[in-house]
Design a protein around this motif. Sequence first.
Motif, PDB file in Angstrom:
ATOM      1  N   THR A 164       0.820   6.635   7.413  1.00 54.57           N
ATOM      2  CA  THR A 164       0.619   5.223   7.737  1.00 54.57           C
ATOM      3  C   THR A 164      -0.794   4.979   8.232  1.00 54.57           C
ATOM      4  OG1 THR A 164       2.961   4.986   8.278  1.00 54.57           O
ATOM      5  CG2 THR A 164       1.469   3.301   9.131  1.00 54.57           C
ATOM      6  N   GLN A 165      -1.282   5.835   9.117  1.00 55.75           N
ATOM      7  CA  GLN A 165      -2.630   5.682   9.647  1.00 55.75           C
ATOM      8  C   GLN A 165      -3.675   5.829   8.550  1.00 55.75           C
ATOM      9  OE1 GLN A 165      -3.485   4.814  12.997  1.00 55.75           O
ATOM     10  NE2 GLN A 165      -5.281   4.314  11.776  1.00 55.75           N
ATOM     11  N   LYS A 166      -3.442   6.749   7.618  1.00 53.87           N
ATOM     12  CA  LYS A 166      -4.372   6.911   6.498  1.00 53.87           C
ATOM     13  C   LYS A 166      -4.430   5.646   5.647  1.00 53.87           C
ATOM     14  CE  LYS A 166      -4.372  11.897   5.879  1.00 53.87           C
ATOM     15  NZ  LYS A 166      -4.101  13.008   4.963  1.00 53.87           N
ATOM     16  N   ALA A 167      -3.287   5.005   5.448  1.00 50.36           N
ATOM     17  CA  ALA A 167      -3.256   3.756   4.680  1.00 50.36           C
ATOM     18  C   ALA A 167      -4.068   2.674   5.378  1.00 50.36           C
ATOM     19  CB  ALA A 167      -1.812   3.295   4.486  1.00 50.36           C
ATOM     20  N   VAL A 168      -3.889   2.546   6.683  1.00 51.96           N
ATOM     21  CA  VAL A 168      -4.631   1.543   7.452  1.00 51.96           C
ATOM     22  C   VAL A 168      -6.123   1.867   7.451  1.00 51.96           C
ATOM     23  CG1 VAL A 168      -4.958   0.533   9.741  1.00 51.96           C
ATOM     24  CG2 VAL A 168      -2.646   0.921   8.881  1.00 51.96           C
ATOM     25  N   ASP A 169      -6.473   3.121   7.668  1.00 47.94           N
ATOM     26  CA  ASP A 169      -7.884   3.529   7.677  1.00 47.94           C
ATOM     27  C   ASP A 169      -8.565   3.213   6.347  1.00 47.94           C
ATOM     28  OD1 ASP A 169      -7.546   4.486  10.252  1.00 47.94           O
ATOM     29  OD2 ASP A 169      -7.454   6.598   9.656  1.00 47.94           O
ATOM     30  N   GLN A 170      -7.893   3.519   5.249  1.00 46.93           N
ATOM     31  CA  GLN A 170      -8.482   3.278   3.930  1.00 46.93           C
ATOM     32  C   GLN A 170      -8.598   1.779   3.660  1.00 46.93           C
ATOM     33  OE1 GLN A 170      -9.737   5.727   2.030  1.00 46.93           O
ATOM     34  NE2 GLN A 170     -10.486   4.232   0.574  1.00 46.93           N
ATOM     35  N   ALA A 171      -7.569   1.023   4.003  1.00 49.39           N
ATOM     36  CA  ALA A 171      -7.603  -0.427   3.781  1.00 49.39           C
ATOM     37  C   ALA A 171      -8.693  -1.080   4.626  1.00 49.39           C
ATOM     38  CB  ALA A 171      -6.246  -1.035   4.105  1.00 49.39           C
ATOM     39  N   VAL A 224       0.849  -1.190   0.000  1.00 44.78           N
ATOM     40  CA  VAL A 224       0.000   0.000   0.000  1.00 44.78           C
ATOM     41  C   VAL A 224       0.885   1.240   0.000  1.00 44.78           C
ATOM     42  CG1 VAL A 224      -1.783   1.262   1.258  1.00 44.78           C
ATOM     43  CG2 VAL A 224      -1.785  -1.229   1.290  1.00 44.78           C
ATOM     44  N   LEU A 225       0.499   2.244  -0.772  1.00 40.51           N
ATOM     45  CA  LEU A 225       1.174   3.533  -0.792  1.00 40.51           C
ATOM     46  C   LEU A 225       0.212   4.579  -0.238  1.00 40.51           C
ATOM     47  CD1 LEU A 225       2.556   3.368  -4.428  1.00 40.51           C
ATOM     48  CD2 LEU A 225       3.744   2.724  -2.343  1.00 40.51           C
ATOM     49  N   ALA A 226       0.730   5.494   0.570  1.00 47.65           N
ATOM     50  CA  ALA A 226      -0.120   6.557   1.130  1.00 47.65           C
ATOM     51  C   ALA A 226       0.713   7.803   1.358  1.00 47.65           C
ATOM     52  CB  ALA A 226      -0.750   6.098   2.438  1.00 47.65           C
ATOM     53  N   SER A 227       0.018   8.931   1.512  1.00 48.08           N
ATOM     54  CA  SER A 227       0.723  10.195   1.751  1.00 48.08           C
ATOM     55  C   SER A 227      -0.063  11.065   2.720  1.00 48.08           C
ATOM     56  CB  SER A 227       0.939  10.946   0.439  1.00 48.08           C
ATOM     57  OG  SER A 227      -0.297  11.313  -0.127  1.00 48.08           O
ATOM     58  N   SER A 228       0.648  12.044   3.292  1.00 46.94           N
ATOM     59  CA  SER A 228       0.049  12.980   4.237  1.00 46.94           C
ATOM     60  C   SER A 228       0.820  14.292   4.180  1.00 46.94           C
ATOM     61  CB  SER A 228       0.121  12.409   5.662  1.00 46.94           C
ATOM     62  OG  SER A 228      -0.216  13.393   6.619  1.00 46.94           O
ATOM     63  N   ASP A 229       0.145  15.369   4.504  1.00 44.39           N
ATOM     64  CA  ASP A 229       0.847  16.649   4.601  1.00 44.39           C
ATOM     65  C   ASP A 229       1.332  16.928   6.027  1.00 44.39           C
ATOM     66  OD1 ASP A 229      -1.611  17.076   5.751  1.00 44.39           O
ATOM     67  OD2 ASP A 229      -2.053  18.913   4.646  1.00 44.39           O
ATOM     68  N   LYS A 230       1.090  15.975   6.961  1.00 38.39           N
ATOM     69  CA  LYS A 230       1.464  16.157   8.372  1.00 38.39           C
ATOM     70  C   LYS A 230       2.772  15.463   8.738  1.00 38.39           C
ATOM     71  CE  LYS A 230      -3.282  16.582   9.932  1.00 38.39           C
ATOM     72  NZ  LYS A 230      -4.334  15.998  10.767  1.00 38.39           N
TER      73      LYS A 230
END
Length: 66
Positions: A21-28, A9-15
């Motif tokens: 990482t949390q956004k990747a888990v949340d989306q998955a 999984v690839l994910a990004s954040s401006d923070k």
Amino acid sequence: MAVLKVIEVLASSDKNWEDATQKAVDQAAKSLKHIRSVYVQEQSAIVKDGKIVEYRVNLKLSFEIE
């Protein structure tokens, strides 16, 4: 005995990288059940005008197959 599957999984954040990482888990978690672990393989960032504007993670996520 559980059977696990691993996906990349690839994910990004401006923070920060943790938020990415949390956004990747949340989306998955919206489409996968029984997520067991996450392994961050790679971290990178996009820089503009001397400042980090985007944090990126490439991770492996494991989940149990029913």
